[in-house]
Each structure stands twice: as structure tokens, then as C-alpha cells.
Design an enzyme around this catalytic site. Structure first.
Site, PDB file in Angstrom:
ATOM      1  N   ASP A  12       0.862  -1.191   0.000  1.00  0.00           N
ATOM      2  CA  ASP A  12       0.000   0.000   0.000  1.00  0.00           C
ATOM      3  C   ASP A  12       0.892   1.233   0.000  1.00  0.00           C
ATOM      4  O   ASP A  12       1.698   1.424   0.922  1.00  0.00           O
ATOM      5  CB  ASP A  12      -0.864  -0.049   1.270  1.00  0.00           C
ATOM      6  CG  ASP A  12      -1.800   1.136   1.400  1.00  0.00           C
ATOM      7  OD1 ASP A  12      -1.687   2.113   0.617  1.00  0.00           O
ATOM      8  OD2 ASP A  12      -2.654   1.091   2.300  1.00  0.00           O
ATOM      9  N   ILE A  13       0.746   2.068  -1.007  1.00  0.00           N
ATOM     10  CA  ILE A  13       1.642   3.219  -1.157  1.00  0.00           C
ATOM     11  C   ILE A  13       1.485   4.225  -0.013  1.00  0.00           C
ATOM     12  O   ILE A  13       2.430   4.944   0.313  1.00  0.00           O
ATOM     13  CB  ILE A  13       1.455   3.879  -2.547  1.00  0.00           C
ATOM     14  CG1 ILE A  13       2.709   4.675  -2.925  1.00  0.00           C
ATOM     15  CG2 ILE A  13       0.203   4.751  -2.587  1.00  0.00           C
ATOM     16  CD1 ILE A  13       2.781   5.048  -4.386  1.00  0.00           C
ATOM     17  N   VAL A  35      -6.107   4.296  -6.013  1.00  0.00           N
ATOM     18  CA  VAL A  35      -5.023   4.786  -5.162  1.00  0.00           C
ATOM     19  C   VAL A  35      -5.265   6.250  -4.757  1.00  0.00           C
ATOM     20  O   VAL A  35      -4.877   6.676  -3.662  1.00  0.00           O
ATOM     21  CB  VAL A  35      -3.648   4.562  -5.852  1.00  0.00           C
ATOM     22  CG1 VAL A  35      -3.457   5.438  -7.061  1.00  0.00           C
ATOM     23  CG2 VAL A  35      -2.515   4.739  -4.863  1.00  0.00           C
ATOM     24  N   ASP A  36      -5.918   6.996  -5.614  1.00  0.00           N
ATOM     25  CA  ASP A  36      -6.268   8.398  -5.317  1.00  0.00           C
ATOM     26  C   ASP A  36      -7.145   8.460  -4.050  1.00  0.00           C
ATOM     27  O   ASP A  36      -6.871   9.224  -3.110  1.00  0.00           O
ATOM     28  CB  ASP A  36      -7.022   8.964  -6.537  1.00  0.00           C
ATOM     29  CG  ASP A  36      -7.108  10.481  -6.551  1.00  0.00           C
ATOM     30  OD1 ASP A  36      -6.537  11.123  -5.659  1.00  0.00           O
ATOM     31  OD2 ASP A  36      -7.762  11.015  -7.475  1.00  0.00           O
ATOM     32  N   THR A 125      -3.166   1.911 -14.701  1.00  0.00           N
ATOM     33  CA  THR A 125      -3.454   0.482 -14.929  1.00  0.00           C
ATOM     34  C   THR A 125      -4.678  -0.032 -14.169  1.00  0.00           C
ATOM     35  O   THR A 125      -4.976  -1.228 -14.206  1.00  0.00           O
ATOM     36  CB  THR A 125      -2.250  -0.413 -14.556  1.00  0.00           C
ATOM     37  OG1 THR A 125      -2.040  -0.348 -13.134  1.00  0.00           O
ATOM     38  CG2 THR A 125      -0.999   0.006 -15.293  1.00  0.00           C
ATOM     39  N   GLY A 126      -5.387   0.870 -13.485  1.00  0.00           N
ATOM     40  CA  GLY A 126      -6.604   0.471 -12.769  1.00  0.00           C
ATOM     41  C   GLY A 126      -7.818   0.965 -13.535  1.00  0.00           C
ATOM     42  O   GLY A 126      -8.139   0.476 -14.632  1.00  0.00           O
ATOM     43  N   TYR A 128      -8.240   3.457 -15.328  1.00  0.00           N
ATOM     44  CA  TYR A 128      -7.948   3.970 -16.676  1.00  0.00           C
ATOM     45  C   TYR A 128      -7.561   2.868 -17.686  1.00  0.00           C
ATOM     46  O   TYR A 128      -7.340   3.154 -18.867  1.00  0.00           O
ATOM     47  CB  TYR A 128      -6.867   5.050 -16.618  1.00  0.00           C
ATOM     48  CG  TYR A 128      -7.362   6.407 -16.142  1.00  0.00           C
ATOM     49  CD1 TYR A 128      -8.713   6.643 -15.879  1.00  0.00           C
ATOM     50  CD2 TYR A 128      -6.485   7.476 -15.957  1.00  0.00           C
ATOM     51  CE1 TYR A 128      -9.160   7.891 -15.444  1.00  0.00           C
ATOM     52  CE2 TYR A 128      -6.940   8.721 -15.528  1.00  0.00           C
ATOM     53  CZ  TYR A 128      -8.271   8.923 -15.268  1.00  0.00           C
ATOM     54  OH  TYR A 128      -8.712  10.151 -14.845  1.00  0.00           O
TER      55      TYR A 128
HETATM   56  N1  AR6 Z   1      -1.401   1.572  -3.076  1.00  0.00           N
HETATM   57  C1  AR6 Z   1      -0.758   1.319  -4.246  1.00  0.00           C
HETATM   58  N2  AR6 Z   1      -1.410   1.057  -5.396  1.00  0.00           N
HETATM   59  C2  AR6 Z   1      -2.764   1.034  -5.350  1.00  0.00           C
HETATM   60  C3  AR6 Z   1      -3.507   1.283  -4.180  1.00  0.00           C
HETATM   61  C4  AR6 Z   1      -2.756   1.565  -3.005  1.00  0.00           C
HETATM   62  N3  AR6 Z   1      -3.357   1.824  -1.837  1.00  0.00           N
HETATM   63  N4  AR6 Z   1      -4.832   1.190  -4.496  1.00  0.00           N
HETATM   64  C5  AR6 Z   1      -4.911   0.872  -5.800  1.00  0.00           C
HETATM   65  N5  AR6 Z   1      -3.665   0.769  -6.336  1.00  0.00           N
HETATM   66  P1  AR6 Z   1      -6.140   3.484 -10.158  1.00  0.00           P
HETATM   67  P2  AR6 Z   1      -5.727   4.927 -12.696  1.00  0.00           P
HETATM   68  C6  AR6 Z   1      -3.232   0.454  -7.695  1.00  0.00           C
HETATM   69  O1  AR6 Z   1      -7.457   2.974 -10.589  1.00  0.00           O
HETATM   70  O2  AR6 Z   1      -5.895   3.671 -13.464  1.00  0.00           O
HETATM   71  C7  AR6 Z   1      -9.115   7.441  -9.709  1.00  0.00           C
HETATM   72  O3  AR6 Z   1     -10.516   7.521  -9.527  1.00  0.00           O
HETATM   73  C8  AR6 Z   1      -4.146  -0.323  -8.624  1.00  0.00           C
HETATM   74  O4  AR6 Z   1      -4.024  -1.728  -8.386  1.00  0.00           O
HETATM   75  O5  AR6 Z   1      -5.985   3.961  -8.763  1.00  0.00           O
HETATM   76  O6  AR6 Z   1      -4.554   5.808 -13.028  1.00  0.00           O
HETATM   77  C9  AR6 Z   1      -8.516   8.783 -10.094  1.00  0.00           C
HETATM   78  O7  AR6 Z   1      -9.158   9.853  -9.447  1.00  0.00           O
HETATM   79  C10 AR6 Z   1      -3.577   0.051  -9.982  1.00  0.00           C
HETATM   80  O8  AR6 Z   1      -2.514  -0.831 -10.352  1.00  0.00           O
HETATM   81  O9  AR6 Z   1      -5.616   4.703 -11.101  1.00  0.00           O
HETATM   82  C11 AR6 Z   1      -8.723   8.801 -11.563  1.00  0.00           C
HETATM   83  O10 AR6 Z   1     -10.017   9.236 -11.905  1.00  0.00           O
HETATM   84  C12 AR6 Z   1      -2.971   1.431  -9.787  1.00  0.00           C
HETATM   85  O11 AR6 Z   1      -3.036   1.676  -8.369  1.00  0.00           O
HETATM   86  C13 AR6 Z   1      -8.554   7.362 -11.985  1.00  0.00           C
HETATM   87  O12 AR6 Z   1      -8.866   6.589 -10.819  1.00  0.00           O
HETATM   88  C14 AR6 Z   1      -3.687   2.543 -10.513  1.00  0.00           C
HETATM   89  O13 AR6 Z   1      -5.101   2.317 -10.455  1.00  0.00           O
HETATM   90  C15 AR6 Z   1      -7.130   7.056 -12.361  1.00  0.00           C
HETATM   91  O14 AR6 Z   1      -7.064   5.746 -12.851  1.00  0.00           O
END
Ligand code: AR6
Length: 176
Positions: A12-13, A35-36, A125-126, A128
């Protein structure tokens, strides 16, 4: 090829003891899921307050760019909010360029603010839907290229959350 300053872990970041953590944000800078959501929940309202000020001043953050705020209650001093591209099959090359920009601009902002240790999530990669193998190649290449020209950053940590990404980064960077 592999820079010894680059490391990969699964976790977890929001828990990482680094100078700055990167957030996978959106252009509004007003938070979201993934993650946001985790960063804003763990870091508290000081982060959102600074995001709102930046938004008022410059109207958010364009895709491929990054802005910096306090880390609030996080162990990290700063959060660097980077906006990755939404994946689209029709504009794969453009998305690849924008993803590389998001990583590079985060590192530039880090250096400008005296950050020596930084943790990245797997941007785009989530929610998006950027294909994970291509995203890993882009992230590793962009960061490795940047580090060849930089000697102030001492550690770049890839914090993979899901098993797929962790496997891909381990394949590419060796065991951790
Ligand atoms: N720590 C580390 N990585 C994480 C965590 C965490 N706590 N939680 C999720 N991930 P995403 P995006 C990973 O969807 O694709 C938001 O609503 C997850 O497994 O968080 O860039 C924003 O506001 C994945 O590999 O971000 C934007 O609207 C990675 O984080 C949109 O999502 C990115 O997934 C951005 O989408």
C-alpha cells in the site's frame, strides 16, 4: 540496464516511508477511487485543500503532467499528483507518450523540491485500463532513462498493489 536505485515491492503506497509518494490522479485534482481515494483517505483534508488551491490557480492538471502538495498525515512529506491517460485502442501511441510524460514530469517535480526517495503506483493500470505489461515497460524505461541523467534521487520504489503488476515488475526488475 537495471538501476540499483530502482526497487519493487507489493503493498500500500500510503504506508511508504519515502520523501514523496505519487498519486494516480485525474485532471480535476478533486480525488476519486483507487489509489487516489486511498491517498486522500490516509493523508487527510490538507491534501485536498492544496489540490483545490492549485485547481483555482491553474484549472486542474493536464494529462501527462503533475502537481505537488503536502503529504498531510502520510509518512511522506509530499504527494505528487500525476495524471495518466485513459487507455484507448484508437490512440495507443498517444497514450504511451502521455504515460511516459506522467512519470517523467513527476520525477522532474520531485527533483525541483529536493525529493530523494519517491514511490510510484502503477499509474493508469486500474480505472484507466492501460494494459499492464505495456505500462510496466513504459514506467521502467522512463524512470531508468531519467536516472541516468540524475544523481540526486537515491531511491525509486514501485509499489505494486495487485498481483498482476507485482509479477510483471518482478519479471522485469528481478526479485526484490
Ligand atoms: N497503493 C498502491 N497502489 C494502489 C492502491 C494503493 N493503496 N490502491 C490501488 N492501487 P487506479 P488509474 C493500484 O485505478 O488507473 C481514480 O478515480 C491499482 O491496483 O488507482 O490511473 C482517479 O481519481 C492500480 O494498479 O488509477 C482517476 O479518476 C494502480 O493503483 C482514476 O482513478 C492505478 O489504479 C485514475 O485511474
Amino acid at each position: 540496464m537495471k538501476d540499483s536505485r530502482v526497487e519493487v515491492i507489493q503493498g500500500d503506497i500510503t504506508k511508504q516511508q519515502v520523501n514523496a509518494v505519487v498519486n494516480a490522479a485525474n485532471s480535476s485534482l478533486l480525488g476519486g477511487g483507487g489509489v487516489d481515494g486511498a491517498i486522500h483517505r490516509a493523508g487527510g483534508k490538507a491534501i485536498l485543500e492544496e489540490c483545490i488551491k492549485i485547481r483555482d490557480r491553474q484549472g486542474g492538471c493536464n494529462t501527462g503532467e503533475a502537481v505537488i502538495t503536502t503529504g498531510g498525515n502520510l509518512p511522506a512529506k509530499y504527494v505528487i499528483h500525476a495524471v495518466g491517460p485513459v487507455w484507448s485502442n484508437n490512440s495507443a501511441d498517444k497514450a504511451a507518450t502521455l504515460l511516459a510524460n506522467a512519470y517523467r514530469n513527476s520525477l522532474k517535480l520531485a527533483v525541483k523540491n529536493g525529493v530523494k526517495t519517491i514511490a510510484f503506483p502503477n499509474i493508469s493500470t486500474g480505472i484507466y485500463h492501460f494494459p499492464k505489461p505495456q505500462a510496466a515497460d513504459i514506467a521502467i524505461k522512463t524512470i531508468t532513462d531519467f536516472l541516468t541523467e540524475n544523481n540526486t534521487i537515491t531511491k525509486v520504489l514501485f509499489v505494486c498493489f495487485d498481483d498482476d503488476n507485482y509479477g510483471l515488475y518482478q519479471q522485469r526488475l528481478g526479485g526484490s
